[in-house]
Structures are given as C-alpha cells and as structure tokens.
Design an enzyme around this catalytic site. Structure first.
Site, PDB file in Angstrom:
ATOM      1  N   ASP A 113       0.660  -1.132   0.043  1.00  0.00           N
ATOM      2  CA  ASP A 113      -0.027  -0.059  -0.089  1.00  0.00           C
ATOM      3  C   ASP A 113       0.823   1.225   0.068  1.00  0.00           C
ATOM      4  O   ASP A 113       2.121   1.050   0.215  1.00  0.00           O
ATOM      5  CB  ASP A 113      -0.943   0.232   1.091  1.00  0.00           C
ATOM      6  CG  ASP A 113      -1.672   1.172   1.032  1.00  0.00           C
ATOM      7  OD1 ASP A 113      -2.680   1.342   0.426  1.00  0.00           O
ATOM      8  OD2 ASP A 113      -1.981   1.910   1.948  1.00  0.00           O
ATOM      9  N   SER A 114       0.229   2.550  -0.404  1.00  0.00           N
ATOM     10  CA  SER A 114       0.771   3.799  -0.339  1.00  0.00           C
ATOM     11  C   SER A 114       1.507   3.929   1.159  1.00  0.00           C
ATOM     12  O   SER A 114       2.363   4.993   1.478  1.00  0.00           O
ATOM     13  CB  SER A 114       0.135   4.648  -1.047  1.00  0.00           C
ATOM     14  OG  SER A 114      -0.894   4.949  -0.447  1.00  0.00           O
ATOM     15  N   CYS A 145      -3.774  -0.723  -2.340  1.00  0.00           N
ATOM     16  CA  CYS A 145      -4.150   0.452  -2.697  1.00  0.00           C
ATOM     17  C   CYS A 145      -5.025   0.541  -3.890  1.00  0.00           C
ATOM     18  O   CYS A 145      -4.771  -0.237  -4.906  1.00  0.00           O
ATOM     19  CB  CYS A 145      -2.785   1.185  -2.764  1.00  0.00           C
ATOM     20  SG  CYS A 145      -2.927   2.674  -3.148  1.00  0.00           S
ATOM     21  N   GLU A 179      -5.982  10.538   7.583  1.00  0.00           N
ATOM     22  CA  GLU A 179      -4.954  10.514   8.003  1.00  0.00           C
ATOM     23  C   GLU A 179      -4.512  11.428   9.356  1.00  0.00           C
ATOM     24  O   GLU A 179      -3.532  11.080  10.224  1.00  0.00           O
ATOM     25  CB  GLU A 179      -3.915  11.060   6.998  1.00  0.00           C
ATOM     26  CG  GLU A 179      -3.763  10.294   5.886  1.00  0.00           C
ATOM     27  CD  GLU A 179      -2.513   9.143   5.623  1.00  0.00           C
ATOM     28  OE1 GLU A 179      -1.300   9.503   6.075  1.00  0.00           O
ATOM     29  OE2 GLU A 179      -2.839   7.980   5.146  1.00  0.00           O
ATOM     30  N   CYS A 224     -11.590   3.699  -1.957  1.00  0.00           N
ATOM     31  CA  CYS A 224     -10.222   4.006  -1.495  1.00  0.00           C
ATOM     32  C   CYS A 224     -10.219   3.410  -0.151  1.00  0.00           C
ATOM     33  O   CYS A 224     -11.146   3.305   0.568  1.00  0.00           O
ATOM     34  CB  CYS A 224     -10.236   5.738  -1.464  1.00  0.00           C
ATOM     35  SG  CYS A 224      -8.557   6.256  -0.266  1.00  0.00           S
ATOM     36  N   HIS A 270      -9.026   4.537   2.649  1.00  0.00           N
ATOM     37  CA  HIS A 270      -9.051   5.220   3.791  1.00  0.00           C
ATOM     38  C   HIS A 270     -10.552   5.546   4.094  1.00  0.00           C
ATOM     39  O   HIS A 270     -10.779   5.781   5.243  1.00  0.00           O
ATOM     40  CB  HIS A 270      -8.747   6.621   3.645  1.00  0.00           C
ATOM     41  CG  HIS A 270      -7.044   6.646   3.534  1.00  0.00           C
ATOM     42  ND1 HIS A 270      -6.234   5.976   3.111  1.00  0.00           N
ATOM     43  CD2 HIS A 270      -6.321   7.587   4.347  1.00  0.00           C
ATOM     44  CE1 HIS A 270      -4.864   5.938   3.208  1.00  0.00           C
ATOM     45  NE2 HIS A 270      -4.990   7.079   4.344  1.00  0.00           N
TER      46      HIS A 270
HETATM   47  N1  DGL Z   1      -4.195   3.952  -0.701  1.00  0.00           N
HETATM   48  C1  DGL Z   1      -4.891   5.053  -1.524  1.00  0.00           C
HETATM   49  C2  DGL Z   1      -6.192   4.415  -2.197  1.00  0.00           C
HETATM   50  O1  DGL Z   1      -6.756   3.530  -1.889  1.00  0.00           O
HETATM   51  C3  DGL Z   1      -5.436   6.061  -0.766  1.00  0.00           C
HETATM   52  C4  DGL Z   1      -4.187   6.963  -0.073  1.00  0.00           C
HETATM   53  C5  DGL Z   1      -3.111   7.536  -1.324  1.00  0.00           C
HETATM   54  O2  DGL Z   1      -3.643   8.545  -2.048  1.00  0.00           O
HETATM   55  O3  DGL Z   1      -2.092   7.133  -1.239  1.00  0.00           O
HETATM   56  O4  DGL Z   1      -6.508   4.713  -3.231  1.00  0.00           O
END
Ligand code: DGL
Length: 276
Positions: A11-12, A74, A159, A193, A195
């Site tokens: 993940d990012s 992600c 976040e 997403c 989040h």
């Molecule tokens: N993990 C990213 C997503 O699901 C969200 C956070 C980011 O922008 O890196 O798109």
C-alpha cells in the site's frame, strides 16, 4: 515446518491496513507481510508514471523477500500500475509469482449489489482519472451506468484522525452531494479508497437512505480466499502460521503510532529503505 513465503500486501501507506485486517479475518492461517510506502504517501495525486514506478519497486521488494503472491491493497496503485506490472514486468521479475489488486474483485461483484444498475464511485483523483472502475465495470456489466467523484481531502481527514467533526461533515456532505448531482438514481456506492471506510459513520449521515455502500475489504478478502482455492499452484507456495510482519519506508515510531486508526490496535513495524 512451514514452507514458502508470506502473502505480500502493498500500500502507499496506512490505508491497506484496513484491507489487511479483513484478509487476516478471512484467512487467519496464512502469514502476511505488509509493506507501506509511507515515505512517499499519498499516491492519490501522483502521475501515472510515478505511481507505476513506486508500485513496481514495492512489488519487486516483496518478491525479493519471498512473497509468491502480492496484493496491491491500494486502489490508486491497483488502478494505475497493476495492469502494466502484470502485462509487462511480471515475466521478467518472477513469472511464476502473481500480483493482484482490489479494483477487479470489486468490479466483478458489483452486479450482485446494484438493483437499478446505477453505481457511484468515490475515490482519489488518481483512481478517478485512470477510469479503471468505469472500464472494468463495463467489461463485466455493460449496462451499468457509473459516475465518479474524486474526494482527495477525505484521505487527509482520515490521516489526521479527523473522523467525526464539523469540518469532516462539511467535506463528506460536499462530495456526496456532487456525486448525487451527477446521478440521483445511484443505488450503490463503492468506497474505492482504502481510507474511506473509516469515514463510514459520517458518510452514512449524508447518504440517501436506500443507498448501499459496498464494503471493499470484505469483498476483496472473500475473492482472495476463492482465488487461493482455484489456484493451488500459488496456494501451496504460501507460508502458514498466522504471523504478520509490518514494514514501512517511514520511521517505524511514526507508522506504529498512526497505524492504530487503520488497524484497530497497536502494531510494531520495521523501517526499510528502498534504494533501487
Ligand atoms: N491507498 C490509497 C487508495 O486506496 C489512498 C491513499 C493515497 O492516496 O495514497 O487509493
């Protein structure tokens, strides 16, 4: 004795922990190796080339640590990098390994949720501009009408732990009303997403009563369990033991402190450096 390697979850940053939590619930016997690229997060506003490059580095790293299977948890990475990695890079990196994402399992299942074929996608800018959800949904369900809304600020709200307050209400309401202005008939919304599920209680306040919200983590976990049944050649290479290891490109103290919002309880990570 355990053989093989863990399932890699890339993940990012923190968001994939919401998916990992559900993988762990659905597949408790397997070992997982979570890797969050927190030093470069967020990916949501980054260019295609940038997301692809960073995601490829992450996948290469997880393969190097022995993961036979890597899941891009992600949405932005799945939308912008997965296809290129599968089609162009995998054969050079490790042809017998596999990389999967979260977009396809979601789009394959969407027809089971919508009754009137009107679907709304809420995601990062990157995921929206990639049009991956539109393209994939139309492959499986050409009659489904899809509208999208980018909600970049929602990632920052989560976040920063701003899950429920007046400011959060304002931004959640604003993006939901923009989505429904594009199509009032939407009966199913995808939180595309990692989040966004954390904003669920605020989202529910502003969502028309009959609209269903698709729980991507649960869905992707079910599909992963199903994938492992259908692919014994990968499943037999996976290590069992129920262990989870966490790696991050940020300082581990920062990661561990914040991870609780996403994972529900404290964890201990290790910082790594990606130099190639
Ligand atoms: N993990 C990213 C997503 O699901 C969200 C956070 C980011 O922008 O890196 O798109």
């Amino acid at each position: 004795m355990s053989v093989g390697g863990p399932i890699g979850v890339f993940d990012s940053g923190f968001g994939g922990l919401t998916i990992l939590k559900q993988f762990k619930a659905a597949l408790p016997d397997y070992n997982f190796l979570y890797f969050g690229d927190n030093a470069r997060t967020p990916y949501g506003n980054r260019s295609f080339e940038n997301v692809y490059d960073l995601t490829l580095k992450g996948v290469r790293f997880l393969f190097g640590l022995g993961c036979p299977l890597v899941i891009l948890a992600c949405n932005t990475a799945s939308a912008k990098a997965l296809r290129s990695i599968q089609q162009n890079d995998l054969e050079h990196l490790a042809p017998s390994n596999r990389v999967l994402g979260v977009v396809r399992p979601t789009t394959e299942a969407i027809g089971e949720y919508t009754r009137n074929n009107q679907v709304g996608i809420l995601a990062t800018k990157g995921t929206v501009s990639s049009e991956s959800y539109l393209i994939e949904i139309h492959k499986f369900f050409p009659d489904i009408n899809v509208v999208q809304e980018a909600c970049p600020i929602w990632v920052s709200l989560v976040e920063n732990g701003e899950l429920e307050n007046d400011g959060t209400d304002y931004f959640v309401e604003r993006h939901l009303s923009r989505l429904f202005t594009k199509n009032l008939e939407i009966d199913t919304v995808v939180l595309a997403c990692t989040h966004f599920p954390l904003l669920m209680s605020t989202i529910k306040k502003y969502l028309p009563g009959k609209v269903k919200v698709l729980d991507q983590g649960a869905l992707v976990s079910d599909r992963l369990a199903d994938y492992l049944k259908r692919h014994p050649e990968i499943e037999m290479r996976l290590e069992r033991g129920g262990q989870i290891q966490f790696l991050t490109t940020e300082k581990s103290e920062n990661f561990d402190h914040h991870a609780k919002i996403f994972y529900g309880h404290g964890i201990q990570s290790e910082q790594i450096h990606l130099d190639h």
